[in-house]
Design an enzyme around this catalytic site. Structure first.
Site, PDB file in Angstrom:
ATOM      1  N   ASP A 168      28.273  19.676  51.858  1.00 21.74           N
ATOM      2  CA  ASP A 168      27.031  19.274  50.808  1.00 21.74           C
ATOM      3  C   ASP A 168      25.695  19.470  51.696  1.00 21.74           C
ATOM      4  OD1 ASP A 168      25.767  17.638  48.994  1.00 21.74           O
ATOM      5  OD2 ASP A 168      26.977  16.002  49.231  1.00 21.74           O
ATOM      6  N   ASP A 173      25.860  15.844  40.196  1.00 22.63           N
ATOM      7  CA  ASP A 173      26.075  14.623  40.195  1.00 22.63           C
ATOM      8  C   ASP A 173      26.594  13.921  38.799  1.00 22.63           C
ATOM      9  OD1 ASP A 173      26.609  14.726  42.925  1.00 22.63           O
ATOM     10  OD2 ASP A 173      24.619  13.872  43.422  1.00 22.63           O
TER      11      ASP A 173
HETATM   12  C1  DGJ Z   1      25.891  14.446  46.852  1.00 28.58           C
HETATM   13  C2  DGJ Z   1      26.988  14.986  46.235  1.00 28.58           C
HETATM   14  O1  DGJ Z   1      26.597  15.417  45.240  1.00 28.58           O
HETATM   15  C3  DGJ Z   1      27.999  13.707  45.946  1.00 28.58           C
HETATM   16  O2  DGJ Z   1      28.957  14.221  45.210  1.00 28.58           O
HETATM   17  C4  DGJ Z   1      28.111  13.190  47.105  1.00 28.58           C
HETATM   18  O3  DGJ Z   1      29.035  14.055  48.012  1.00 28.58           O
HETATM   19  C5  DGJ Z   1      27.194  12.539  47.789  1.00 28.58           C
HETATM   20  N1  DGJ Z   1      26.244  13.534  48.062  1.00 28.58           N
HETATM   21  C6  DGJ Z   1      27.487  11.909  49.358  1.00 28.58           C
HETATM   22  O4  DGJ Z   1      26.426  11.642  50.004  1.00 28.58           O
END
Ligand code: DGJ
Length: 707
Positions: A447, A511
């Site tokens: 991430d 997301d």
């Molecule tokens: C952002 C990501 O896009 C999510 O899927 C998740 O992994 C969160 N971060 C976790 O902090």
């Protein structure tokens, strides 16, 4: 002595580049587009040389591969370099060599102390890749401001499309009529961003998915970029781009070189689908392209967030396995002190208070159930409240002055770690390696949840070095842990580009698991990446990012647009939902060989509520069409679905797959009531199928096989 032929024609898979090498200076591109046959220099000159028009240089002809003012080019220069505070205007002495698909131009300017190697290659699917490397051959340092590849596009290309977006709503297209002059889109986020341009697309008229001529540019770089379109009145417009460098970011000592990121230029006469098809085929032909079936995945983020309890997660894994899940990914929250998103980034050891026996028991259980085990990391980041920050306050990639103003430059209460510092790089890399080995990690969700914001490495702008360090760390981890797969996630889809995809195995597109929004996010992400490289998961009934409630059929059908999975606490599902998900997992496994090798198309439907995505097998012997309605339909009688791309010489059995439940209004067309119909390909391509009046937020899945 044979007369020197100034023409070079490169042709592959329906695409040609015609280059002219003048007696002095860099070659000029006379044509980039549909395939040509050989043509003599004199005839070309007679056909294309311009008259000496009033108000322009007498001798200037075509803009070169890196046009500057000396070429008579008044648009944005292709290259800008300087020494001792003075701009260098190169006068190149160039040579060209190559074969039917590749041209390598080697150029020098001994006076300026500069050399250039430019490689132009037409890949097997007609994708053009341009790589420029500039070397300082002088005796003092050389500042590089930019080196941007570009190719000419015809004036008939009247519209420019690029992408915009925000968190949870990535890849929103914006189309405008082409403006005069130099038009750039630049990003300074240190990652492409949710609003990344991703492409500059030039089209003859408004862009269409299934028809029309398109010229597209993509910069394969995971940080700051410039996309450019230049229209000046004395030359063909140019389309291209490159890395955006900040002043002082690249200063070459004598003998050093700067390799600009690859720029991909894609022409198609088959609309946006034609562009995607060329890029997908290019990606699929890479030796490192994932070759194993893309696992049906459960990711724990929306299932538990930071509420990690070992017993509960084992139960979740057991339920996942019962449903047919093949990869179980433990998201954020497993490492030292991480109870929420305000602390602990940089401390990549398992938290003993939450996981007293470590993560191994969970990973063993996951493996025992026949699934892969995935784990979340955010390697380029550091929390101020972390062991790492306390031990190494000097490892931040920020101007120290900014660290005094916490709220000003923190972002999700986190900062960026300067992994271009060898000690910081090694610290993070070795911690990750230790966890991967100890726990048995098969997959990393990598991430990156913030922009860099005025990054400073060694007193200089630090984005370039940071990006290369990221690529290097991913490569090193994969080398040290054979078989490890890595997903590029960046608060969803903020790092989706061919730079990162040279190192990673898939992206997390957004997301947002809201299928209405995902239909469009997947569609536009798919312009670059084929479905097997883009995660798309089924979320809960009420979307966590939008609050919208949608049918399970719609969510499952939308997940089929990518590498499918679940982002849902399936321990809370009803019996009916469990049954439906089990059927869906089996359906995904049955269809993925087709979905993940197919040519992706967007059948032409006029009603703005429809979203239709076709997956046509490479030999057109089978196809899948995912149909969704994101709003109520306009007309009483829905339109007909034509399916371009099918083989007009074959017959197809079209089946409505009942694993995806659909709700429709009024009377159903007979083929939908019967569940199937057999028709000639020519009929399906030209006449089509009468669609039912699908209710809003409903989807339908058609499966076509040769009859
Ligand atoms: C952002 C990501 O896009 C999510 O899927 C998740 O992994 C969160 N971060 C976790 O902090």
């Amino acid at each position: 002595m044979a007369e020197r032929n100034p023409m070079t024609l490169l042709t592959r898979d329906g695409v040609s580049l015609l280059l002219h090498s003048p007696a002095a200076g860099l070659p000029c591109v006379l044509h980039w587009g549909a395939a040509l046959t050989e043509v003599g220099a004199e005839a070309v000159s007679s056909a294309l040389d311009r008259q000496t028009a009033p108000g322009t240089l007498d001798a200037a002809w075509w803009p070169t591969l890196l046009p500057t003012e000396g070429d008579g080019w008044s648009g944005r220069p292709g290259l800008q370099v300087h020494r001792d505070g003075r701009l260098l205007n190169p006068r190149w002495d160039a040579q060209i060599e190559g074969d039917a698909h590749t041209a390598t131009i080697t150029a020098h300017d001994a006076t300026a102390g500069l050399s250039l190697v430019c490689t132009i290659e037409i890949g097997a699917s007609g994708v053009v890749r341009v790589d420029n490397t500039v070397r300082n051959t002088g005796s003092a340092s050389l500042g590089v401001d930019w080196v941007e590849a570009s190719l000419p596009v015809p004036r008939s290309a009247t519209h420019l499309t690029t992408l915009d977006g925000r968190w949870a709503r990535e890849k929103r297209p914006v189309t405008t009529a082409v403006p005069a002059g130099s038009t750039t889109r630049q990003s300074r986020r240190g990652r492409p961003g949710h609003d990344a341009p991703m492409f500059y697309l030039l089209t003859d008229g408004e862009p269409r998915w299934h028809e029309g001529r398109v010229w597209a540019a993509h910069v394969a770089w995971s940080a700051d970029v410039t996309y450019r379109y230049d229209r000046v009145s004395e030359a063909l417009p140019l389309l291209g781009g490159g890395e955006l460098l900040r002043p002082g970011e690249i200063v070459l000592a004598p003998g050093e070189e700067y390799a600009a990121p690859s720029v991909f230029l894609v022409h198609s006469d088959a609309g946006l689908d034609g562009v995607a098809d060329r890029v997908h085929r290019w990606l699929r032909a890479r030796p490192g392209h994932p070759s194993t079936p893309r696992p049906f995945t459960l990711n724990t983020w929306e299932a538990v967030y930071f509420d990690q309890r070992p017993g509960h997660l084992v139960e979740l894994a057991e339920r996942a396995a019962e449903l047919g899940v093949e990869r179980f990914v433990l998201d954020d929250g497993w490492f030292l002190g991480r109870r929420d998103d305000t602390t602990s980034l940089g401390d990549w050891t398992v938290d003993p208070t939450v996981w007293p026996d470590g993560l191994r028991p969970l990973a063993d259980r996951v493996h025992g159930l026949g699934m892969q085990f995935g784990l979340w990391f955010e390697p380029e980041m550091v929390s101020r409240d972390s062991e790492l920050a306390r031990a190494h306050p000097d490892w931040f990639l920020h101007d120290p002055r900014h660290l005094d103003h916490r709220t000003e430059l923190s972002w999700r209460t986190q900062f960026v770690l300067d992994i271009a510092l060898p000690e910081a790089y090694e610290h993070v890399r070795s911690q990750i390696s230790a966890v991967v080995d100890e726990v048995g990690v098969d997959f990393i969700k990598w991430d990156h949840n913030r922009d860099l914001v005025e990054p400073l490495h060694d007193g200089r702008p630090g984005t370039h070095a940071q990006t290369l360090a990221t690529y290097a760390m991913i490569d090193e981890l994969k080398r040290r842990h054979p078989g490890l797969e890595i997903e590029s996630c960046s608060s969803g889809g903020a790092r989706t580009d061919l730079g990162i995809m040279a190192h990673c195995d898939r992206v997390w597109a957004s997301d947002s698991n809201d299928p209405v929004e995902r239909q469009d996010i997947q569609r536009w992400t798919g312009l670059l990446l084929p479905p097997e490289l883009v995660g798309a998961h089924v979320g809960p009934t009420e979307s966590h990012s939008s609050g919208r409630t949608t049918s399970l059929g719609m969510r499952m059908a939308t997940s089929l647009l990518g590498s499918a999975g679940l982002e849902w606490n399936v321990l809370e599902c009803t019996d009916a939902e469990i049954e439906a998900i089990r059927g869906f997992a089996a359906l995904y496994k049955e269809l993925r060989p087709l979905l993940h090798s197919a040519r992706v198309t967007h059948p032409p439907l006029v009603d703005p509520a429809w979203r239709a995505t076709g997956f046509i097998a490479p030999d057109a012997s089978a196809a899948v069409v995912v149909l969704a309605a994101v709003a109520g339909l306009d007309d009483a009688r829905a339109e007909r679905l034509r399916i371009p791309g099918l083989d007009t010489a074959r017959n197809y059995r079209v089946r409505v797959r009942t694993e995806i439940e659909s709700k429709c209004g009024w009377n159903l067309p007979p083929w939908v009531s019967a569940g199937e119909v057999t028709l000639p390909g020519s009929f399906l391509v030209e006449v089509g199928l009468q669609l039912p009046t699908l209710w809003p937020m409903q989807a339908m899945l058609l499966h076509l096989t040769e009859a």
